[in-house]
Design a protein around this motif. Structure first.
Motif, PDB file in Angstrom:
ATOM      1  N   ASP A  90       0.828  -1.212   0.000  1.00 42.59           N
ATOM      2  CA  ASP A  90       0.000   0.000   0.000  1.00 42.59           C
ATOM      3  C   ASP A  90       0.859   1.257   0.000  1.00 42.59           C
ATOM      4  OD1 ASP A  90      -2.134  -1.673   0.061  1.00 42.59           O
ATOM      5  OD2 ASP A  90      -2.668  -1.316   2.155  1.00 42.59           O
ATOM      6  N   ASP A  91       1.962   1.236   0.761  1.00 46.72           N
ATOM      7  CA  ASP A  91       2.815   2.427   0.858  1.00 46.72           C
ATOM      8  C   ASP A  91       3.391   2.803  -0.506  1.00 46.72           C
ATOM      9  OD1 ASP A  91       2.316   2.571   3.529  1.00 46.72           O
ATOM     10  OD2 ASP A  91       4.227   1.701   4.161  1.00 46.72           O
ATOM     11  N   SER A  92       3.831   1.809  -1.265  1.00 48.35           N
ATOM     12  CA  SER A  92       4.387   2.109  -2.581  1.00 48.35           C
ATOM     13  C   SER A  92       3.298   2.567  -3.545  1.00 48.35           C
ATOM     14  CB  SER A  92       5.128   0.894  -3.147  1.00 48.35           C
ATOM     15  OG  SER A  92       4.292  -0.246  -3.220  1.00 48.35           O
ATOM     16  N   ALA A  93       2.063   2.121  -3.330  1.00 48.38           N
ATOM     17  CA  ALA A  93       0.953   2.566  -4.181  1.00 48.38           C
ATOM     18  C   ALA A  93       0.736   4.066  -4.044  1.00 48.38           C
ATOM     19  CB  ALA A  93      -0.328   1.811  -3.823  1.00 48.38           C
ATOM     20  N   ILE A  94       0.892   4.576  -2.831  1.00 46.23           N
ATOM     21  CA  ILE A  94       0.712   6.010  -2.600  1.00 46.23           C
ATOM     22  C   ILE A  94       1.733   6.805  -3.409  1.00 46.23           C
ATOM     23  CG2 ILE A  94       0.839   7.854  -0.867  1.00 46.23           C
ATOM     24  CD1 ILE A  94      -0.192   5.769   1.169  1.00 46.23           C
ATOM     25  N   GLY A  95       2.993   6.349  -3.393  1.00 49.92           N
ATOM     26  CA  GLY A  95       4.035   7.041  -4.138  1.00 49.92           C
ATOM     27  C   GLY A  95       3.791   6.998  -5.634  1.00 49.92           C
ATOM     28  N   LEU A  96       3.350   5.839  -6.145  1.00 49.66           N
ATOM     29  CA  LEU A  96       3.087   5.711  -7.576  1.00 49.66           C
ATOM     30  C   LEU A  96       1.885   6.544  -7.996  1.00 49.66           C
ATOM     31  CD1 LEU A  96       3.689   1.893  -8.104  1.00 49.66           C
ATOM     32  CD2 LEU A  96       5.130   3.774  -8.882  1.00 49.66           C
ATOM     33  N   LEU A  97       0.882   6.611  -7.125  1.00 53.23           N
ATOM     34  CA  LEU A  97      -0.279   7.443  -7.420  1.00 53.23           C
ATOM     35  C   LEU A  97       0.114   8.909  -7.513  1.00 53.23           C
ATOM     36  CD1 LEU A  97      -3.332   7.725  -7.801  1.00 53.23           C
ATOM     37  CD2 LEU A  97      -3.568   7.775  -5.308  1.00 53.23           C
ATOM     38  N   GLN A  98       0.959   9.345  -6.585  1.00 52.62           N
ATOM     39  CA  GLN A  98       1.435  10.726  -6.619  1.00 52.62           C
ATOM     40  C   GLN A  98       2.250  10.990  -7.882  1.00 52.62           C
ATOM     41  OE1 GLN A  98       0.826  13.296  -4.203  1.00 52.62           O
ATOM     42  NE2 GLN A  98       1.582  14.439  -5.983  1.00 52.62           N
ATOM     43  N   GLN A  99       3.041  10.001  -8.265  1.00 48.90           N
ATOM     44  CA  GLN A  99       3.845  10.139  -9.473  1.00 48.90           C
ATOM     45  C   GLN A  99       2.969  10.326 -10.697  1.00 48.90           C
ATOM     46  OE1 GLN A  99       6.005   6.736 -11.809  1.00 48.90           O
ATOM     47  NE2 GLN A  99       7.380   7.343 -10.166  1.00 48.90           N
ATOM     48  N   GLN A 100       1.878   9.572 -10.785  1.00 48.51           N
ATOM     49  CA  GLN A 100       0.978   9.700 -11.928  1.00 48.51           C
ATOM     50  C   GLN A 100       0.271  11.051 -11.945  1.00 48.51           C
ATOM     51  OE1 GLN A 100       0.543   7.214 -14.563  1.00 48.51           O
ATOM     52  NE2 GLN A 100       2.490   6.928 -13.522  1.00 48.51           N
ATOM     53  N   VAL A 101      -0.151  11.522 -10.782  1.00 47.71           N
ATOM     54  CA  VAL A 101      -0.805  12.834 -10.700  1.00 47.71           C
ATOM     55  C   VAL A 101       0.172  13.937 -11.087  1.00 47.71           C
ATOM     56  CG1 VAL A 101      -1.894  14.512  -9.154  1.00 47.71           C
ATOM     57  CG2 VAL A 101      -2.484  12.076  -8.985  1.00 47.71           C
ATOM     58  N   ASP A 102       1.392  13.843 -10.578  1.00 49.79           N
ATOM     59  CA  ASP A 102       2.402  14.842 -10.943  1.00 49.79           C
ATOM     60  C   ASP A 102       2.676  14.805 -12.451  1.00 49.79           C
ATOM     61  OD1 ASP A 102       2.613  15.545  -8.302  1.00 49.79           O
ATOM     62  OD2 ASP A 102       4.459  14.424  -7.937  1.00 49.79           O
TER      63      ASP A 102
END
Length: 337
Positions: free
Chosen positions: A102-114
């Motif tokens: 789950d923690d890595s999902a948060i980072g990847l989600l932020q990466q996609q939004v950015d």
């Protein structure tokens, strides 16, 4: 208010990806009737309700992409259907990513939004027009999995949206017929079309591809070392696909063998030209070797699901000419340098 609404949701015990995706399409079209939206679908489970056919999902995502709605997917954990999520991303001209936790999902989600904020060119296409009198589609083959179609006498390749500081490399196989006359032979006009986000203006860049026809073997130019490595890395994507298909059949030994052979093949190819290629190409080849090793080692640790999902994500990006998400370089002992 939004957080409270999410926390109040209760699970019904089923995963209906088709219902969620079609709702996202409807909302995108309602909010942006002229297109230009992006749908990011997150899933941590196999679809067990609604439509579950990957080909149908890919076709639907491709239809949305034709109206400038991009689809990207993020699979979380070990329980989701990577084939289905990859089909959505492929048809939707987006990214397919894998988060083990789950923690890595948060980072990847932020990466996609950015990344959405970094789009600098929209609706990019490449048009190939033959100068030989034969249709371009009859003698040109694209080595990556990129949507292409014929319009009149042109072969059109869709690149989707382009991002600032993004690098993509595409390979064309051009089969030139034997020519009676020696000398320069114009083969193709290549035109790149895109809409610049800053001004919403259409831009076109055209270049001509020529080959030098000769009957003197001493004049034959040795293949460009950068092209040799790029072609070899394209072959590695086929090896990854063969490996995760073997895993899905339960044939882990065949998958390990293919990955070991692929690693050796790329190492050998890189060793033969590493003094002739630039730092970027050399680094990308080392990263590719590290990825092949990582897929194999996960499988040898009996982490089949993790190996399959990492391989599928890696293949999904690179086989379409996209780079994997930024990751630290492996140690030299693992990278084959």
């Amino acid at each position: 208010e939004l957080l409270g609404a999410v926390q109040s949701l209760t699970s019904g015990g089923s995963t209906d990806i088709s219902a969620g995706y079609t709702l996202g399409i409807s909302e995108s079209r309602r909010r942006l009737p002229d297109g230009g939206g992006t749908i990011l679908l997150l899933s941590d489970g196999h679809a067990n309700a609604g439509n579950r056919d990957a080909a149908t999902f890919e076709a639907l995502a491709a239809e949305c992409s034709s109206h400038r709605i991009t689809t990207s997917t993020l699979g979380i954990g070990q329980g989701y259907n990577e084939e289905l999520l990859d089909a959505l991303a492929t048809g939707g001209r987006g990214n397919h990513l894998y988060a083990e936790q789950d923690d890595s999902a948060i980072g990847l989600l932020q990466q996609q939004v950015d990344g959405l904020l970094g789009v600098c060119a929209m609706n990019a296409h490449v048009r190939l027009r033959s100068l030989t009198g034969e249709p371009a589609a009859s003698f040109v083959r694209l080595l990556q999995r990129v949507p292409a179609w014929v319009e009149g006498d042109e072969l059109v390749i869709s690149l989707g949206d382009l991002y600032g500081e993004e690098h993509r490399r595409y390979l064309l196989d051009i089969d030139v017929s034997a020519q009676a006359q020696a000398g320069p032979l114009p083969v193709l006009d290549i035109t790149i079309e895109y809409v610049l986000v800053a001004t919403l203006e259409q831009h076109r860049i055209t270049s001509t591809v020529e080959v030098n026809v000769t009957d003197n073997v001493d004049e034959v130019v040795v293949t460009n070392p950068h092209v040799r490595i790029e072609r070899l890395m394209a072959v590695m994507q086929d090896r990854k696909r063969e490996a995760f298909e073997a895993m899905s059949r339960g044939d882990d030994l065949a998958a390990v063998t293919r990955l070991e052979n692929a690693t050796g093949e790329l190492r050998s190819g890189l060793d033969s030209v590493k003094e002739s290629v630039d730092e970027t190409t050399h680094r990308r080849a080392l990263e590719e070797i590290a990825d092949l090793i990582e897929i194999r080692e996960r499988l040898q640790r009996h982490e089949r699901e993790s190996s399959m999902k990492f391989a599928r994500e890696n293949w999904s990006q690179k086989s379409r000419g996209r780079q994997r998400r930024p990751m630290p370089m492996e140690d030299d002992d693992n990278s084959g340098s």
